[in-house]
Design a protein around this motif. Structure first.
Motif, mmCIF file in Angstrom:
data_model
loop_
_atom_site.group_PDB
_atom_site.id
_atom_site.type_symbol
_atom_site.label_atom_id
_atom_site.label_comp_id
_atom_site.label_asym_id
_atom_site.label_seq_id
_atom_site.Cartn_x
_atom_site.Cartn_y
_atom_site.Cartn_z
ATOM 1 N N GLN A 45 -46.090 -4.984 108.964
ATOM 2 C CA GLN A 45 -45.962 -5.005 110.406
ATOM 3 C C GLN A 45 -46.844 -6.108 110.959
ATOM 4 O OE1 GLN A 45 -47.415 -1.513 112.477
ATOM 5 N NE2 GLN A 45 -46.146 -1.952 114.244
ATOM 6 N N LEU A 46 -46.282 -6.932 111.824
ATOM 7 C CA LEU A 46 -47.025 -8.011 112.460
ATOM 8 C C LEU A 46 -47.454 -7.551 113.845
ATOM 9 C CD1 LEU A 46 -47.993 -10.957 112.424
ATOM 10 C CD2 LEU A 46 -45.795 -11.565 113.460
ATOM 11 N N LEU A 47 -48.757 -7.621 114.115
ATOM 12 C CA LEU A 47 -49.311 -7.247 115.409
ATOM 13 C C LEU A 47 -50.060 -8.427 116.000
ATOM 14 C CD1 LEU A 47 -50.882 -3.828 114.365
ATOM 15 C CD2 LEU A 47 -48.728 -4.173 115.574
ATOM 16 N N VAL A 48 -50.039 -8.525 117.312
ATOM 17 C CA VAL A 48 -50.819 -9.539 118.024
ATOM 18 C C VAL A 48 -51.960 -8.807 118.709
ATOM 19 C CG1 VAL A 48 -50.793 -11.298 119.807
ATOM 20 C CG2 VAL A 48 -48.769 -10.958 118.367
ATOM 21 N N GLU A 49 -53.179 -9.232 118.434
ATOM 22 C CA GLU A 49 -54.358 -8.591 119.011
ATOM 23 C C GLU A 49 -55.208 -9.628 119.735
ATOM 24 O OE1 GLU A 49 -56.216 -6.820 115.573
ATOM 25 O OE2 GLU A 49 -55.086 -4.972 115.859
ATOM 26 N N GLY A 50 -56.019 -9.153 120.659
ATOM 27 C CA GLY A 50 -56.967 -10.026 121.341
ATOM 28 C C GLY A 50 -56.492 -10.535 122.685
ATOM 29 N N ILE A 51 -55.260 -10.183 123.072
ATOM 30 C CA ILE A 51 -54.730 -10.527 124.386
ATOM 31 C C ILE A 51 -54.037 -9.287 124.945
ATOM 32 C CG2 ILE A 51 -54.472 -12.996 123.887
ATOM 33 C CD1 ILE A 51 -51.502 -12.522 123.447
ATOM 34 N N PRO A 52 -53.807 -9.230 126.264
ATOM 35 C CA PRO A 52 -53.113 -8.068 126.817
ATOM 36 C C PRO A 52 -51.753 -7.857 126.133
ATOM 37 C CG PRO A 52 -54.069 -9.370 128.583
ATOM 38 C CD PRO A 52 -54.231 -10.174 127.312
ATOM 39 N N PRO A 53 -51.367 -6.612 125.869
ATOM 40 C CA PRO A 53 -50.128 -6.313 125.129
ATOM 41 C C PRO A 53 -48.863 -6.911 125.743
ATOM 42 C CG PRO A 53 -51.427 -4.320 125.426
ATOM 43 C CD PRO A 53 -52.094 -5.397 126.225
ATOM 44 N N ASN A 54 -48.798 -7.019 127.065
ATOM 45 C CA ASN A 54 -47.586 -7.564 127.687
ATOM 46 C C ASN A 54 -47.529 -9.094 127.652
ATOM 47 O OD1 ASN A 54 -49.703 -7.696 129.544
ATOM 48 N ND2 ASN A 54 -48.331 -7.559 131.303
ATOM 49 N N TRP A 55 -48.515 -9.737 127.061
ATOM 50 C CA TRP A 55 -48.510 -11.192 126.948
ATOM 51 C C TRP A 55 -47.822 -11.688 125.684
ATOM 52 C CZ3 TRP A 55 -53.721 -13.822 128.603
ATOM 53 C CH2 TRP A 55 -53.988 -13.523 129.933
ATOM 54 N N THR A 63 -41.246 -6.222 108.556
ATOM 55 C CA THR A 63 -40.491 -7.075 107.650
ATOM 56 C C THR A 63 -40.705 -6.587 106.226
ATOM 57 O OG1 THR A 63 -39.976 -9.358 107.057
ATOM 58 C CG2 THR A 63 -42.299 -8.828 107.338
ATOM 59 N N HIS A 64 -39.681 -6.679 105.413
ATOM 60 C CA HIS A 64 -39.757 -6.281 104.011
ATOM 61 C C HIS A 64 -39.790 -7.552 103.169
ATOM 62 C CE1 HIS A 64 -39.126 -3.892 100.393
ATOM 63 N NE2 HIS A 64 -38.331 -4.875 100.002
ATOM 64 N N LEU A 65 -40.781 -7.646 102.291
ATOM 65 C CA LEU A 65 -40.891 -8.799 101.401
ATOM 66 C C LEU A 65 -40.991 -8.324 99.961
ATOM 67 C CD1 LEU A 65 -43.506 -10.980 103.335
ATOM 68 C CD2 LEU A 65 -41.052 -11.352 103.187
ATOM 69 N N ARG A 66 -40.171 -8.903 99.098
ATOM 70 C CA ARG A 66 -40.276 -8.628 97.673
ATOM 71 C C ARG A 66 -41.517 -9.335 97.137
ATOM 72 N NH1 ARG A 66 -34.891 -10.255 98.368
ATOM 73 N NH2 ARG A 66 -35.439 -12.234 97.405
ATOM 74 N N HIS A 68 -43.839 -11.897 95.821
ATOM 75 C CA HIS A 68 -43.876 -13.364 95.894
ATOM 76 C C HIS A 68 -42.820 -13.964 96.814
ATOM 77 C CE1 HIS A 68 -46.857 -13.164 92.754
ATOM 78 N NE2 HIS A 68 -46.033 -12.409 92.060
ATOM 79 N N GLU A 69 -42.215 -13.163 97.675
ATOM 80 C CA GLU A 69 -41.214 -13.663 98.606
ATOM 81 C C GLU A 69 -41.883 -14.238 99.846
ATOM 82 O OE1 GLU A 69 -37.130 -12.218 100.862
ATOM 83 O OE2 GLU A 69 -38.529 -10.702 100.157
ATOM 84 N N THR A 70 -41.263 -15.260 100.435
ATOM 85 C CA THR A 70 -41.738 -15.894 101.662
ATOM 86 C C THR A 70 -40.692 -15.722 102.755
ATOM 87 O OG1 THR A 70 -43.056 -17.521 100.456
ATOM 88 C CG2 THR A 70 -42.418 -18.097 102.713
ATOM 89 N N SER A 71 -41.165 -15.477 103.982
ATOM 90 C CA SER A 71 -40.279 -15.332 105.122
ATOM 91 C C SER A 71 -40.841 -16.137 106.291
ATOM 92 C CB SER A 71 -40.157 -13.853 105.511
ATOM 93 O OG SER A 71 -39.339 -13.718 106.650
#
Length: 72
Positions: A45-55, A63-66, A68-71
């Motif tokens: 799960q990708l989260l953005v922290e350090g700024i207001p949530p609505n920004w 995202t699912h990665l096998r 050594h997989e890159t996305s």
């Protein structure tokens, strides 16, 4: 590497741009490249922290990665 749930999480996250200026009311897309460097697949799960949530928003919450997989 970070420990999570009894195992190691080995992710490499690459951001081309680290310094941005965005005018009020406008938006910008920040491309990321994520590589699962572990020996097994995982859901991340990708989260953005350090700024207001609505920004900030992410186009996908997980995202699912096998192994050594890159996305991007």
């Amino acid at each position: 590497m970070e420990e999570y749930g009894g195992g190691q999480v080995a992710l490499e996250i690459h951001v081309d741009t680290t310094d941005l200026t965005v005018a009020p009311g406008s938006s910008v897309v920040i491309p990321l490249t994520i590589t699962n460097q572990s020996q097994s697949a995982g859901n991340y799960q990708l989260l953005v922290e350090g700024i207001p949530p609505n920004w900030a928003s992410t186009p996908v919450s997980y995202t699912h990665l096998r192994a050594h997989e890159t996305s991007s």
